[in-house]
Design a protein around this motif. Structure first.
Motif, PDB file in Angstrom:
ATOM      1  N   ALA A 248     164.971 -14.521  -1.246  1.00 11.17           N
ATOM      2  CA  ALA A 248     163.880 -15.312  -1.822  1.00 11.17           C
ATOM      3  C   ALA A 248     162.659 -14.479  -2.165  1.00 11.17           C
ATOM      4  CB  ALA A 248     163.479 -16.411  -0.832  1.00 11.17           C
ATOM      5  N   ALA A 249     162.735 -13.167  -2.002  1.00 16.14           N
ATOM      6  CA  ALA A 249     161.564 -12.299  -2.165  1.00 16.14           C
ATOM      7  C   ALA A 249     161.118 -12.202  -3.618  1.00 16.14           C
ATOM      8  CB  ALA A 249     161.881 -10.901  -1.643  1.00 16.14           C
ATOM      9  N   PRO A 250     159.810 -12.130  -3.868  1.00 18.53           N
ATOM     10  CA  PRO A 250     159.304 -11.938  -5.240  1.00 18.53           C
ATOM     11  C   PRO A 250     159.588 -10.518  -5.711  1.00 18.53           C
ATOM     12  CG  PRO A 250     157.495 -11.806  -3.673  1.00 18.53           C
ATOM     13  CD  PRO A 250     158.703 -12.200  -2.875  1.00 18.53           C
ATOM     14  N   ARG A 300     160.883  -1.140   5.833  1.00 20.81           N
ATOM     15  CA  ARG A 300     162.283  -0.786   5.590  1.00 20.81           C
ATOM     16  C   ARG A 300     162.646  -1.069   4.136  1.00 20.81           C
ATOM     17  NH1 ARG A 300     165.725  -4.348   8.007  1.00 20.81           N
ATOM     18  NH2 ARG A 300     167.456  -2.862   8.107  1.00 20.81           N
ATOM     19  N   ALA A 301     163.469  -0.170   3.561  1.00 16.26           N
ATOM     20  CA  ALA A 301     164.072  -0.415   2.254  1.00 16.26           C
ATOM     21  C   ALA A 301     165.554  -0.662   2.492  1.00 16.26           C
ATOM     22  CB  ALA A 301     163.872   0.784   1.330  1.00 16.26           C
ATOM     23  N   VAL A 302     166.048  -1.810   2.046  1.00 11.52           N
ATOM     24  CA  VAL A 302     167.452  -2.169   2.258  1.00 11.52           C
ATOM     25  C   VAL A 302     168.057  -2.626   0.946  1.00 11.52           C
ATOM     26  CG1 VAL A 302     166.980  -2.859   4.647  1.00 11.52           C
ATOM     27  CG2 VAL A 302     166.942  -4.571   2.844  1.00 11.52           C
ATOM     28  N   THR A 303     169.385  -2.560   0.858  1.00 13.80           N
ATOM     29  CA  THR A 303     170.082  -3.067  -0.322  1.00 13.80           C
ATOM     30  C   THR A 303     170.106  -4.586  -0.277  1.00 13.80           C
ATOM     31  OG1 THR A 303     172.247  -3.074   0.732  1.00 13.80           O
ATOM     32  CG2 THR A 303     171.541  -1.011  -0.304  1.00 13.80           C
ATOM     33  N   ALA A 304     170.523  -5.182  -1.388  1.00 21.24           N
ATOM     34  CA  ALA A 304     170.610  -6.640  -1.447  1.00 21.24           C
ATOM     35  C   ALA A 304     171.618  -7.179  -0.434  1.00 21.24           C
ATOM     36  CB  ALA A 304     170.986  -7.081  -2.857  1.00 21.24           C
ATOM     37  N   ASP A 337     175.077   5.154 -19.227  1.00 21.43           N
ATOM     38  CA  ASP A 337     173.835   4.701 -19.852  1.00 21.43           C
ATOM     39  C   ASP A 337     173.614   3.204 -19.694  1.00 21.43           C
ATOM     40  OD1 ASP A 337     173.348   7.280 -20.642  1.00 21.43           O
ATOM     41  OD2 ASP A 337     174.270   7.022 -22.624  1.00 21.43           O
ATOM     42  N   THR A 338     174.693   2.468 -19.363  1.00 19.76           N
ATOM     43  CA  THR A 338     174.567   1.014 -19.251  1.00 19.76           C
ATOM     44  C   THR A 338     174.312   0.573 -17.804  1.00 19.76           C
ATOM     45  OG1 THR A 338     176.965   0.743 -18.946  1.00 19.76           O
ATOM     46  CG2 THR A 338     176.116   0.721 -21.219  1.00 19.76           C
ATOM     47  N   ALA A 339     174.138   1.536 -16.905  1.00 24.17           N
ATOM     48  CA  ALA A 339     173.929   1.193 -15.495  1.00 24.17           C
ATOM     49  C   ALA A 339     172.672   0.336 -15.347  1.00 24.17           C
ATOM     50  CB  ALA A 339     173.800   2.456 -14.659  1.00 24.17           C
ATOM     51  N   THR A 340     172.776  -0.719 -14.585  1.00 23.50           N
ATOM     52  CA  THR A 340     171.656  -1.646 -14.404  1.00 23.50           C
ATOM     53  C   THR A 340     170.803  -1.233 -13.210  1.00 23.50           C
ATOM     54  OG1 THR A 340     173.015  -3.091 -13.036  1.00 23.50           O
ATOM     55  CG2 THR A 340     172.965  -3.539 -15.395  1.00 23.50           C
ATOM     56  N   ALA A 341     169.630  -1.833 -13.131  1.00 20.69           N
ATOM     57  CA  ALA A 341     168.723  -1.543 -12.022  1.00 20.69           C
ATOM     58  C   ALA A 341     169.268  -2.140 -10.730  1.00 20.69           C
ATOM     59  CB  ALA A 341     167.345  -2.116 -12.316  1.00 20.69           C
ATOM     60  N   GLU A 342     169.020  -1.449  -9.654  1.00 22.89           N
ATOM     61  CA  GLU A 342     169.429  -1.920  -8.331  1.00 22.89           C
ATOM     62  C   GLU A 342     168.246  -2.599  -7.655  1.00 22.89           C
ATOM     63  OE1 GLU A 342     170.653  -0.121  -3.935  1.00 22.89           O
ATOM     64  OE2 GLU A 342     169.870   1.175  -5.524  1.00 22.89           O
ATOM     65  N   PRO A 343     168.385  -3.836  -7.219  1.00 24.73           N
ATOM     66  CA  PRO A 343     167.273  -4.464  -6.484  1.00 24.73           C
ATOM     67  C   PRO A 343     167.197  -3.883  -5.067  1.00 24.73           C
ATOM     68  CG  PRO A 343     169.148  -5.962  -6.609  1.00 24.73           C
ATOM     69  CD  PRO A 343     169.511  -4.750  -7.421  1.00 24.73           C
ATOM     70  N   VAL A 344     166.041  -3.346  -4.736  1.00 26.86           N
ATOM     71  CA  VAL A 344     165.806  -2.808  -3.402  1.00 26.86           C
ATOM     72  C   VAL A 344     164.827  -3.731  -2.697  1.00 26.86           C
ATOM     73  CG1 VAL A 344     164.897  -0.866  -2.066  1.00 26.86           C
ATOM     74  CG2 VAL A 344     166.238  -0.440  -4.136  1.00 26.86           C
ATOM     75  N   CYS A 345     165.176  -4.183  -1.519  1.00 27.36           N
ATOM     76  CA  CYS A 345     164.325  -5.102  -0.778  1.00 27.36           C
ATOM     77  C   CYS A 345     163.464  -4.326   0.222  1.00 27.36           C
ATOM     78  CB  CYS A 345     165.163  -6.135  -0.033  1.00 27.36           C
ATOM     79  SG  CYS A 345     166.027  -7.280  -1.130  1.00 27.36           S
ATOM     80  N   LEU A 346     162.178  -4.639   0.241  1.00 27.20           N
ATOM     81  CA  LEU A 346     161.240  -4.028   1.181  1.00 27.20           C
ATOM     82  C   LEU A 346     160.894  -5.050   2.262  1.00 27.20           C
ATOM     83  CD1 LEU A 346     158.771  -2.243  -1.289  1.00 27.20           C
ATOM     84  CD2 LEU A 346     160.594  -1.186   0.066  1.00 27.20           C
ATOM     85  N   GLN A 347     161.132  -4.676   3.509  1.00 27.16           N
ATOM     86  CA  GLN A 347     160.825  -5.541   4.640  1.00 27.16           C
ATOM     87  C   GLN A 347     159.636  -4.972   5.399  1.00 27.16           C
ATOM     88  OE1 GLN A 347     163.529  -5.304   7.875  1.00 27.16           O
ATOM     89  NE2 GLN A 347     162.904  -7.229   8.818  1.00 27.16           N
ATOM     90  N   VAL A 348     158.605  -5.791   5.581  1.00 28.02           N
ATOM     91  CA  VAL A 348     157.427  -5.392   6.349  1.00 28.02           C
ATOM     92  C   VAL A 348     157.397  -6.213   7.632  1.00 28.02           C
ATOM     93  CG1 VAL A 348     154.911  -5.184   6.381  1.00 28.02           C
ATOM     94  CG2 VAL A 348     156.162  -4.867   4.235  1.00 28.02           C
TER      95      VAL A 348
END
Length: 422
Positions: A248-250, A300-304, A337-348
């Motif tokens: 649910a993170a922005p 922390r930086a974590v994957t989706a 070249d078509t690789a998409t962005a990876e969402p990285v989640c930041l936890q505080v």
């Protein structure tokens, strides 16, 4: 003596190298600064309660010292600053508490400064009534609404708020919780311990400063400094609302963000990182009220999917204003070249706990910096201790200093030998 000459020469060369190596990156950062979009706004909030009649500032009244300071500051206010003046306790002379605690008015509206008009308005002031600091701060915050430039309240008072239970410290926290980037600086005229504690708390809640004043010159200088500071270019934080989970993170882009985090809770944010980019993030959590010893902040930086990529953490024990930590995560480049962005989640996450009797709402002020940049193309491109490729220059200058030291030593020995021979 020869060894001392060599040592002095080497040290001078090293200091010069450090100065040169650090200076180059600093210039690059300065070039990236964007001009401020809106005019900075400042409102001076002056206590005009009856206690301002006291004659204990350089033989004159507190009110006279404040008027002199205002006149000097109005003359020196930068033209780009929009300035206003608000009073508290200036009109009602009676004993009715309810009426006295509403006694705040805008003496001069926030906007382009007409120095003569502003000075004339200040000259009419006379110490009168109560000290409704909380209501005055709420009104001052409304006066500064609109625009995205710097906004600053400078509160000048000589006593505690007399309109409890509206605690001015809680009012300041509520203003900070709105995330509008408004700073409150406070100045105490000949303050006692209670006044000092209250004004310090108001300033701490919004990241402002508190100054104790006992002389006219101190008051003029400090108010002038604070008004000038508003004209300095700054990055205005953007208010955001972190979520309780990664899903649910922005999603945030590069920038500076503010939020509020409850004691012992966590906040989640999301950043898109493309192949070949590097995510740099840092977080600061301010303890704007009394907290228990032994606390920490984790980023922390974590994957989706929840796998931890990298973390940064900091811990402390005892009173401090803020605790910060950061992290870096570089996503490897891809031939696709078509690789998409990876969402990285930041936890505080924080491990602060409130001291007995201290309110836990609103949450602690949180400031998050996010920067997504092109990743290093090779290991030698990674900045080291802030010098980056400046290490090459540093090494060359250190070597030059060493050789110069040897030559100086040999020359000194030769001169001594010639002197003894003659």
């Amino acid at each position: 003596m020869i060894r001392r000459h060599r040592l002095a020469t080497g040290v001078c060369a090293l200091l010069a190298a450090l100065g040169a190596g650090i200076a180059f990156p600093g210039g690059a950062v300065a070039d990236e600064t964007e001009p401020q979009a809106a005019a900075p706004k400042v409102e001076l909030v002056l206590d005009v309660s009856g206690s301002m009649r006291a004659r204990d500032i350089d033989g004159g009244t507190r009110m006279a010292a404040a008027k002199q300071a205002f006149n000097e500051v109005l003359d020196a206010t930068p033209k780009e600053v929009e300035l206003g003046i608000r009073t508290l306790g200036a009109n009602y002379r009676g004993n009715d508490r309810k009426t006295g605690c509403k006694d705040t008015e805008q003496l001069y509206p926030v906007g382009p400064l007409d120095r003569t008009e502003a000075k004339t308005a200040v000259a009419t002031l006379s110490p009168t009534g109560w000290t409704p600091i909380g209501p005055a701060l709420l009104k001052a915050a409304d006066d500064l609404q609109g625009g995205d430039g710097t906004r600053r309240i400078v509160l000048i008072s000589d006593g505690e708020d007399t309109c409890q239970p509206l605690d001015p410290c809680e009012v300041a926290r509520e203003i900070a919780a709105k995330g509008i980037g408004l700073t409150i600086d406070t100045l105490g005229l000949v303050p006692d311990a209670k006044t000092r504690d209250q004004l310090s708390c108001i300033a701490d809640a919004t990241g402002g400063t508190y100054t104790s004043v006992r002389h006219k010159e101190e008051l003029s200088d400090r108010v002038g400094q604070l008004v000038d500071r508003a004209a300095d270019p700054v990055v205005t934080p953007v208010a955001t609302d972190g979520a309780a989970s990664c899903a649910a993170a922005p999603t945030l882009k590069s920038g500076l963000f503010t939020d509020r985090e409850e004691f012992g809770r966590e906040r989640w944010y999301k950043v898109d990182v493309r192949p070949g980019q590097e995510l740099r993030a840092s977080v600061s959590v301010a303890d704007d009220r009394a907290v228990s010893p032994d606390y920490g902040v984790l980023l922390r930086a974590v994957t989706a999917k929840g796998r931890e990529i990298v973390r940064g953490e900091a811990a402390g024990r005892g009173r401090t204003d803020v605790i910060s930590t950061g992290l870096r995560y570089a996503k490897p480049d891809s031939d696709d070249d078509t690789a998409t962005a990876e969402p990285v989640c930041l936890q505080v996450t924080n491990s602060f706990s409130a001291a007995p009797g201290v309110k836990t709402t609103p949450g602690l002020p949180l400031e998050l910096t996010v920067d997504v940049v092109d990743g290093p193309s090779a290991a030698h491109d990674v900045a080291a201790f802030g010098l980056g490729r400046g290490w090459w220059l540093l090494g060359a200058l250190v070597l030059t200093g060493f050789v110069a030291g040897l030559l100086w030593g040999w020359l000194s020995r030769w001169r001594v030998a010639v002197w003894r021979t003659n």
